[in-house]
Design a protein around this motif. Sequence first.
Motif, short mmCIF file in Angstrom:
data_model
loop_
_atom_site.label_atom_id
_atom_site.label_comp_id
_atom_site.label_asym_id
_atom_site.label_seq_id
_atom_site.Cartn_x
_atom_site.Cartn_y
_atom_site.Cartn_z
N ARG A 72 94.08 17.86 48.15
CA ARG A 72 94.68 16.77 48.60
C ARG A 72 95.14 17.41 49.82
NH1 ARG A 72 98.46 12.59 49.24
NH2 ARG A 72 97.09 10.52 50.05
N GLY A 73 94.77 16.83 50.85
CA GLY A 73 95.38 17.36 51.99
C GLY A 73 94.54 16.03 53.32
N THR A 99 98.67 21.15 75.46
CA THR A 99 99.67 19.80 74.54
C THR A 99 100.05 20.67 73.69
OG1 THR A 99 99.80 17.70 73.71
CG2 THR A 99 97.96 18.90 73.21
N ARG A 100 101.38 19.96 73.10
CA ARG A 100 102.26 20.61 71.67
C ARG A 100 102.19 20.16 70.86
NH1 ARG A 100 105.10 24.29 69.71
NH2 ARG A 100 107.36 23.60 68.40
N ARG A 101 101.96 19.27 70.04
CA ARG A 101 102.45 18.15 68.98
C ARG A 101 103.27 19.05 68.28
NH1 ARG A 101 96.26 16.07 68.29
NH2 ARG A 101 95.80 15.18 70.95
N LEU A 102 103.65 17.78 67.33
CA LEU A 102 104.55 18.08 66.43
C LEU A 102 104.76 17.03 65.03
CD1 LEU A 102 106.54 21.00 65.53
CD2 LEU A 102 108.80 19.72 66.65
N TRP A 103 104.35 17.51 63.91
CA TRP A 103 104.93 16.88 62.49
C TRP A 103 105.34 16.68 61.67
CZ3 TRP A 103 99.94 18.60 64.77
CH2 TRP A 103 98.91 17.66 65.21
N ASP A 104 106.59 15.88 61.15
CA ASP A 104 107.54 16.16 60.80
C ASP A 104 106.68 15.97 59.20
OD1 ASP A 104 107.51 13.55 60.07
OD2 ASP A 104 109.33 13.34 61.34
N TRP A 105 107.29 15.63 58.14
CA TRP A 105 106.58 15.91 57.01
C TRP A 105 106.02 13.98 56.75
CZ3 TRP A 105 104.55 18.61 53.08
CH2 TRP A 105 104.29 18.02 51.82
N HIS A 106 107.02 12.85 56.97
CA HIS A 106 106.40 11.86 57.19
C HIS A 106 105.48 11.94 58.33
CE1 HIS A 106 109.92 10.42 54.45
NE2 HIS A 106 110.62 11.04 55.84
N GLY A 107 105.56 12.48 59.42
CA GLY A 107 104.74 12.05 60.27
C GLY A 107 102.66 12.79 59.59
N PHE A 108 102.95 13.91 58.50
CA PHE A 108 101.81 14.23 58.31
C PHE A 108 101.90 13.07 57.36
CE2 PHE A 108 100.43 17.97 54.86
CZ PHE A 108 99.95 18.18 55.54
N SER A 123 101.35 10.65 57.39
CA SER A 123 100.39 9.72 57.77
C SER A 123 98.94 9.74 58.10
CB SER A 123 101.59 8.94 58.66
OG SER A 123 101.86 9.52 59.94
N LEU A 124 98.74 10.83 57.96
CA LEU A 124 97.86 11.59 58.68
C LEU A 124 96.06 11.20 57.51
CD1 LEU A 124 98.22 15.07 60.65
CD2 LEU A 124 98.09 12.04 61.41
#
Length: 198
Positions: A89-90, A54-63, A65-66
Amino acid sequence: MGIVSSGFRGRRKRDVPGLPPGQYVTEDFPVLSAGPTPRIDPQEWTFSFTGAGTRRLWDWHGFLSLPHEHVTVDIHCVTSWSKLGTRWRGVPLDALFDGASVSEREGFALFHSYGGYTTNLPLTDVLDGRAWLVHEFEGEPLAPEHGGPVRLLVPHLYLWKSAKWVDGLELLDRDIPGFWESRGYHMHGDPWTEERYG
């Protein structure tokens, strides 16, 4: 490509319990980088995950939300300084792998950064609560000089393995040298056994 360094001040303390061999304690946070510091707007930042079919991609807002964690760890640079009790924090790397079916063949990750930097790590060194993608340091957004907006944090290895300005990871079936590893640094980088150079 030069090395940018600053922040080496103060007295060196070596006789500290729990310090890896050959290290001294600093109160500063020295900056060591190969080349200029990228300035990435968080709103333009993305992180890709390639592998496990698979290939997944996160933008800043998606990141953001993790799941997040607060982490307090000691960090150790291959140039011999250590900074104790640093607060970050991360996102734990485990969260990125949630739902991914990683095969036994895909035992390694190559992390990519803005500016072309890469570093290689076995998955055993980044999963099970051993690594994070961090965006805060000491309660503040991570400064570009220290890898902001997001850097990898793998505190049980020398700090060059904690790549700054990360923008992706690629799962591999073999251990491919990254930027510093291809220039003579150790493929693994354990400070407790002084895996500094290959």
